[in-house]
Design a protein around this motif. Sequence first.
Motif, PDB file in Angstrom:
ATOM      1  N   PHE A  96      29.574  23.417  -7.814  1.00  0.00           N
ATOM      2  CA  PHE A  96      28.725  24.581  -8.015  1.00  0.00           C
ATOM      3  C   PHE A  96      27.803  24.692  -6.814  1.00  0.00           C
ATOM      4  O   PHE A  96      27.141  23.722  -6.440  1.00  0.00           O
ATOM      5  N   LYS A  97      27.759  25.871  -6.216  1.00  0.00           N
ATOM      6  CA  LYS A  97      26.995  26.082  -4.986  1.00  0.00           C
ATOM      7  C   LYS A  97      25.642  26.752  -5.225  1.00  0.00           C
ATOM      8  O   LYS A  97      24.707  26.535  -4.479  1.00  0.00           O
ATOM      9  N   ARG A  98      25.578  27.622  -6.247  1.00  0.00           N
ATOM     10  CA  ARG A  98      24.317  28.278  -6.603  1.00  0.00           C
ATOM     11  C   ARG A  98      24.450  28.881  -7.997  1.00  0.00           C
ATOM     12  O   ARG A  98      25.563  29.119  -8.469  1.00  0.00           O
ATOM     13  N   PRO A  99      23.324  29.126  -8.678  1.00  0.00           N
ATOM     14  CA  PRO A  99      23.381  29.679 -10.037  1.00  0.00           C
ATOM     15  C   PRO A  99      23.892  31.124 -10.070  1.00  0.00           C
ATOM     16  O   PRO A  99      23.740  31.875  -9.108  1.00  0.00           O
ATOM     17  N   VAL A 100      24.468  31.487 -11.204  1.00  0.00           N
ATOM     18  CA  VAL A 100      24.868  32.860 -11.494  1.00  0.00           C
ATOM     19  C   VAL A 100      23.873  33.375 -12.530  1.00  0.00           C
ATOM     20  O   VAL A 100      23.661  32.739 -13.569  1.00  0.00           O
ATOM     21  N   ARG A 101      23.268  34.529 -12.228  1.00  0.00           N
ATOM     22  CA  ARG A 101      22.173  35.042 -13.046  1.00  0.00           C
ATOM     23  C   ARG A 101      22.497  36.436 -13.588  1.00  0.00           C
ATOM     24  O   ARG A 101      23.385  37.111 -13.067  1.00  0.00           O
ATOM     25  N   PRO A 102      21.755  36.862 -14.621  1.00  0.00           N
ATOM     26  CA  PRO A 102      21.957  38.224 -15.122  1.00  0.00           C
ATOM     27  C   PRO A 102      21.823  39.243 -13.994  1.00  0.00           C
ATOM     28  O   PRO A 102      20.967  39.113 -13.121  1.00  0.00           O
ATOM     29  N   GLY A 103      22.707  40.220 -14.020  1.00  0.00           N
ATOM     30  CA  GLY A 103      22.742  41.245 -12.976  1.00  0.00           C
ATOM     31  C   GLY A 103      23.774  40.972 -11.913  1.00  0.00           C
ATOM     32  O   GLY A 103      24.142  41.865 -11.152  1.00  0.00           O
ATOM     33  N   ASP A 104      24.268  39.716 -11.849  1.00  0.00           N
ATOM     34  CA  ASP A 104      25.299  39.374 -10.869  1.00  0.00           C
ATOM     35  C   ASP A 104      26.657  39.909 -11.315  1.00  0.00           C
ATOM     36  O   ASP A 104      26.944  40.002 -12.511  1.00  0.00           O
ATOM     37  N   GLN A 105      27.472  40.247 -10.347  1.00  0.00           N
ATOM     38  CA  GLN A 105      28.872  40.555 -10.611  1.00  0.00           C
ATOM     39  C   GLN A 105      29.656  39.377 -10.047  1.00  0.00           C
ATOM     40  O   GLN A 105      29.706  39.166  -8.835  1.00  0.00           O
ATOM     41  N   LEU A 106      30.225  38.597 -10.944  1.00  0.00           N
ATOM     42  CA  LEU A 106      30.954  37.387 -10.574  1.00  0.00           C
ATOM     43  C   LEU A 106      32.404  37.744 -10.266  1.00  0.00           C
ATOM     44  O   LEU A 106      33.132  38.183 -11.148  1.00  0.00           O
ATOM     45  N   ARG A 107      32.779  37.587  -8.999  1.00  0.00           N
ATOM     46  CA  ARG A 107      34.165  37.813  -8.598  1.00  0.00           C
ATOM     47  C   ARG A 107      34.914  36.503  -8.772  1.00  0.00           C
ATOM     48  O   ARG A 107      34.480  35.454  -8.284  1.00  0.00           O
ATOM     49  N   LEU A 108      36.032  36.560  -9.473  1.00  0.00           N
ATOM     50  CA  LEU A 108      36.836  35.387  -9.759  1.00  0.00           C
ATOM     51  C   LEU A 108      38.164  35.512  -9.038  1.00  0.00           C
ATOM     52  O   LEU A 108      38.876  36.506  -9.213  1.00  0.00           O
ATOM     53  N   GLU A 109      38.477  34.533  -8.218  1.00  0.00           N
ATOM     54  CA  GLU A 109      39.724  34.535  -7.458  1.00  0.00           C
ATOM     55  C   GLU A 109      40.522  33.292  -7.799  1.00  0.00           C
ATOM     56  O   GLU A 109      39.952  32.198  -7.950  1.00  0.00           O
ATOM     57  N   SER A 110      41.823  33.458  -7.919  1.00  0.00           N
ATOM     58  CA  SER A 110      42.703  32.340  -8.232  1.00  0.00           C
ATOM     59  C   SER A 110      43.991  32.476  -7.431  1.00  0.00           C
ATOM     60  O   SER A 110      44.539  33.572  -7.310  1.00  0.00           O
TER      61      SER A 110
END
Length: 145
Positions: A96-110
């Motif tokens: 984990f590099k940094r927190p994910v907070r409300p308002g973030d758009q988390l891009r998920l790549e696989s």
Amino acid sequence: MMDIDEIKSFLPHQYPFLLLDRIVEVEKGVSIAGYKNVTINEPYFNGHFPGKPIMPGVLIIEAMAQVSGILGYVTAGRSAADGSIHLLAGSNKVRFKRPVRPGDQLRLESRLLSNKHGIWKFDCRGLVDGEVVCVAEIMSAERKP
């Protein structure tokens, strides 16, 4: 591109555990990318953490597993609708590099690394605003009906 209705046709997950909102890229047998829109309305923010809400790391891993499962389904030409399921079998090299907070758009790549005897291995990462927030190697076990 897949909207939420198409995502739900692939995955057996339902609210509040469906952690994908949109798939924006998919290349059968190669890679996939999608988004989770993180809002303060997520039920886990009530306790994680009051006054400083962050998305639990285990849910980021689960979101990576869900996007990877869709890549597995697309690659194999199956879906949860036919009774098959991808079960999370493991995670390695998680950082984990940094927190994910409300308002973030988390891009998920696989990216598909291998599929041997129904054990799928994926190289995954999560990003917010182009910045890597998490990396992991995800394994799933495909169970057919």
